[in-house]
Design a protein around this motif. Structure first.
Motif, PDB file in Angstrom:
ATOM      1  N   GLY A  26     -20.238  -0.161  35.074  1.00  0.00           N
ATOM      2  CA  GLY A  26     -19.041  -0.013  34.266  1.00  0.00           C
ATOM      3  C   GLY A  26     -17.858  -0.918  34.744  1.00  0.00           C
ATOM      4  O   GLY A  26     -17.413  -1.837  33.940  1.00  0.00           O
ATOM      5  N   LEU A  27     -17.577  -0.753  35.972  1.00  0.00           N
ATOM      6  CA  LEU A  27     -16.538  -1.613  36.485  1.00  0.00           C
ATOM      7  C   LEU A  27     -16.772  -3.200  36.415  1.00  0.00           C
ATOM      8  O   LEU A  27     -15.985  -3.849  36.243  1.00  0.00           O
ATOM      9  CB  LEU A  27     -16.123  -1.364  37.858  1.00  0.00           C
TER      10      LEU A  27
ATOM     11  N   THR B  16      -3.398  -4.536  33.899  1.00  0.00           N
ATOM     12  CA  THR B  16      -3.179  -3.263  33.797  1.00  0.00           C
ATOM     13  C   THR B  16      -4.461  -2.522  33.334  1.00  0.00           C
ATOM     14  O   THR B  16      -4.814  -1.685  33.849  1.00  0.00           O
ATOM     15  CB  THR B  16      -2.155  -3.000  32.666  1.00  0.00           C
ATOM     16  N   ILE B  17      -5.062  -3.199  32.585  1.00  0.00           N
ATOM     17  CA  ILE B  17      -6.417  -2.513  31.954  1.00  0.00           C
ATOM     18  C   ILE B  17      -7.677  -2.481  33.190  1.00  0.00           C
ATOM     19  O   ILE B  17      -8.126  -1.374  33.399  1.00  0.00           O
ATOM     20  CB  ILE B  17      -7.002  -3.274  30.818  1.00  0.00           C
ATOM     21  N   ALA B  18      -7.648  -3.572  33.861  1.00  0.00           N
ATOM     22  CA  ALA B  18      -8.807  -3.518  34.981  1.00  0.00           C
ATOM     23  C   ALA B  18      -8.084  -2.480  35.950  1.00  0.00           C
ATOM     24  O   ALA B  18      -8.924  -1.666  36.701  1.00  0.00           O
ATOM     25  CB  ALA B  18      -8.848  -4.935  35.643  1.00  0.00           C
ATOM     26  N   GLY B  19      -7.039  -2.676  36.363  1.00  0.00           N
ATOM     27  CA  GLY B  19      -6.311  -1.608  37.420  1.00  0.00           C
ATOM     28  C   GLY B  19      -6.437  -0.281  37.120  1.00  0.00           C
ATOM     29  O   GLY B  19      -6.858   0.661  38.035  1.00  0.00           O
ATOM     30  N   GLY B  20      -6.112   0.170  35.825  1.00  0.00           N
ATOM     31  CA  GLY B  20      -6.461   1.401  35.204  1.00  0.00           C
ATOM     32  C   GLY B  20      -7.943   1.918  35.460  1.00  0.00           C
ATOM     33  O   GLY B  20      -7.938   3.001  35.713  1.00  0.00           O
ATOM     34  N   ALA B  21      -8.945   1.129  35.073  1.00  0.00           N
ATOM     35  CA  ALA B  21     -10.068   1.560  35.112  1.00  0.00           C
ATOM     36  C   ALA B  21     -10.512   1.760  36.710  1.00  0.00           C
ATOM     37  O   ALA B  21     -11.005   2.831  36.796  1.00  0.00           O
ATOM     38  CB  ALA B  21     -11.037   0.378  34.649  1.00  0.00           C
ATOM     39  N   VAL B  22     -10.047   1.043  37.586  1.00  0.00           N
ATOM     40  CA  VAL B  22     -10.281   1.109  38.997  1.00  0.00           C
ATOM     41  C   VAL B  22      -9.702   2.682  39.304  1.00  0.00           C
ATOM     42  O   VAL B  22     -10.067   3.343  39.993  1.00  0.00           O
ATOM     43  CB  VAL B  22      -9.774  -0.062  39.844  1.00  0.00           C
ATOM     44  N   TYR B  23      -8.630   2.758  38.899  1.00  0.00           N
ATOM     45  CA  TYR B  23      -7.646   4.205  39.224  1.00  0.00           C
ATOM     46  C   TYR B  23      -8.447   5.394  38.684  1.00  0.00           C
ATOM     47  O   TYR B  23      -8.587   6.106  39.390  1.00  0.00           O
ATOM     48  CB  TYR B  23      -6.382   3.936  38.873  1.00  0.00           C
ATOM     49  N   VAL B  24      -8.723   5.192  37.544  1.00  0.00           N
ATOM     50  CA  VAL B  24      -9.541   6.276  36.854  1.00  0.00           C
ATOM     51  C   VAL B  24     -10.648   6.724  37.565  1.00  0.00           C
ATOM     52  O   VAL B  24     -11.310   7.747  37.890  1.00  0.00           O
ATOM     53  CB  VAL B  24     -10.154   6.037  35.301  1.00  0.00           C
ATOM     54  N   VAL B  25     -11.519   5.576  38.098  1.00  0.00           N
ATOM     55  CA  VAL B  25     -12.775   5.955  38.870  1.00  0.00           C
ATOM     56  C   VAL B  25     -12.720   6.356  40.181  1.00  0.00           C
ATOM     57  O   VAL B  25     -13.135   7.383  40.524  1.00  0.00           O
ATOM     58  CB  VAL B  25     -13.390   4.427  39.056  1.00  0.00           C
ATOM     59  N   TYR B  26     -11.508   5.853  40.757  1.00  0.00           N
ATOM     60  CA  TYR B  26     -11.307   6.347  42.084  1.00  0.00           C
ATOM     61  C   TYR B  26     -10.662   7.870  42.031  1.00  0.00           C
ATOM     62  O   TYR B  26     -11.098   8.814  42.644  1.00  0.00           O
ATOM     63  CB  TYR B  26     -10.185   5.626  42.794  1.00  0.00           C
ATOM     64  N   ASP B  27      -9.935   8.067  40.919  1.00  0.00           N
ATOM     65  CA  ASP B  27      -9.295   9.454  40.968  1.00  0.00           C
ATOM     66  C   ASP B  27     -10.382  10.628  40.670  1.00  0.00           C
ATOM     67  O   ASP B  27     -10.120  11.498  41.058  1.00  0.00           O
ATOM     68  CB  ASP B  27      -8.054   9.337  40.074  1.00  0.00           C
TER      69      ASP B  27
END
Lengths: 78, 113
Positions: A26-27, B16-27
């Motif tokens: 996904g990423l 913002t979109i990419a960073g948000g995706a990474v943050y959601v996955v990490y969180d």
């Protein structure tokens, strides 16, 4: 390690591998679409990294039974 | 001037979109230990049927999703019993082979009588 415990560890390993592969995929797709003009390599990199993380987790989990921890006492039998 | 601002805004949106995706996955603990991953998978499996129902209702499709059959299959048990079965078959094979050969010879003898 009892067989039941081993079976549970393997179940956890497989579930974790599925989750990490999906997450990496996904990423990778997100980064490929947003930054890298829909090339394939970020997707491969993401999936590979996810699988690698799952492998490392699995390895640690399976080895953890035999690791000595600091406060544990070990009995030596002759 | 406007073009530059637009390109900066585009870059900021992408980050913002990419960073948000990474943050959601990490969180959500998807990148953590095995236990967290297994828990996340269970949550996802539990959340799929209601989500699918919601989407079906939204699109006005009243089709029923076929229920996933519950598998009572334990790979470890199956493997162990398979190994036992194979080895016992191998150990009985010479005896059985000679029996069948003998029976076959008897049958042919009876035919030729």
């Amino acid at each position: 390690m009892s067989e039941k415990e081993l079976g549970k560890k393997w179940d956890r390993c497989l579930a974790d591998a599925a989750v990490k592969l999906g997450t990496g995929l996904g990423l990778g797709i997100v980064f490929s679409v947003i930054f890298f003009k829909r090339h394939t390599w970020p997707i491969s990199l993401g999936s590979g990294a996810g699988l690698g993380m799952a492998y490392a987790n699995c390895q640690n989990d399976l080895r953890s039974h035999y690791m000595l921890r600091k406060n544990e006492k070990v009995s030596i039998c002759f | 001037m406007a073009a530059r601002i637009l390109s900066v805004v585009k870059l900021a949106t992408k980050v913002t979109i990419a960073g948000g995706a990474v943050y959601v996955v990490y969180d959500s603990g998807l990148l953590g230990s095995s236990e967290q991953g297994a828990v996340a998978l269970e949550k996802a499996k539990a959340a799929i049927p209601p989500a699918v129902d919601e989407w079906m209702k939204y699109f006005g499709v009243e089709a029923q999703l076929p229920t996933v059959p519950k598998m009572e299959f334990a790979p470890l048990e199956a493997w162990n019993s398979g190994v036992r079965w194979t080895i016992s078959a191998l150990s009985e094979a010479p005896t059985k082979a000679s029996d069948y050969t003998y029976q076959g010879i008897q049958y042919i003898k009876d035919l030729t009588k």
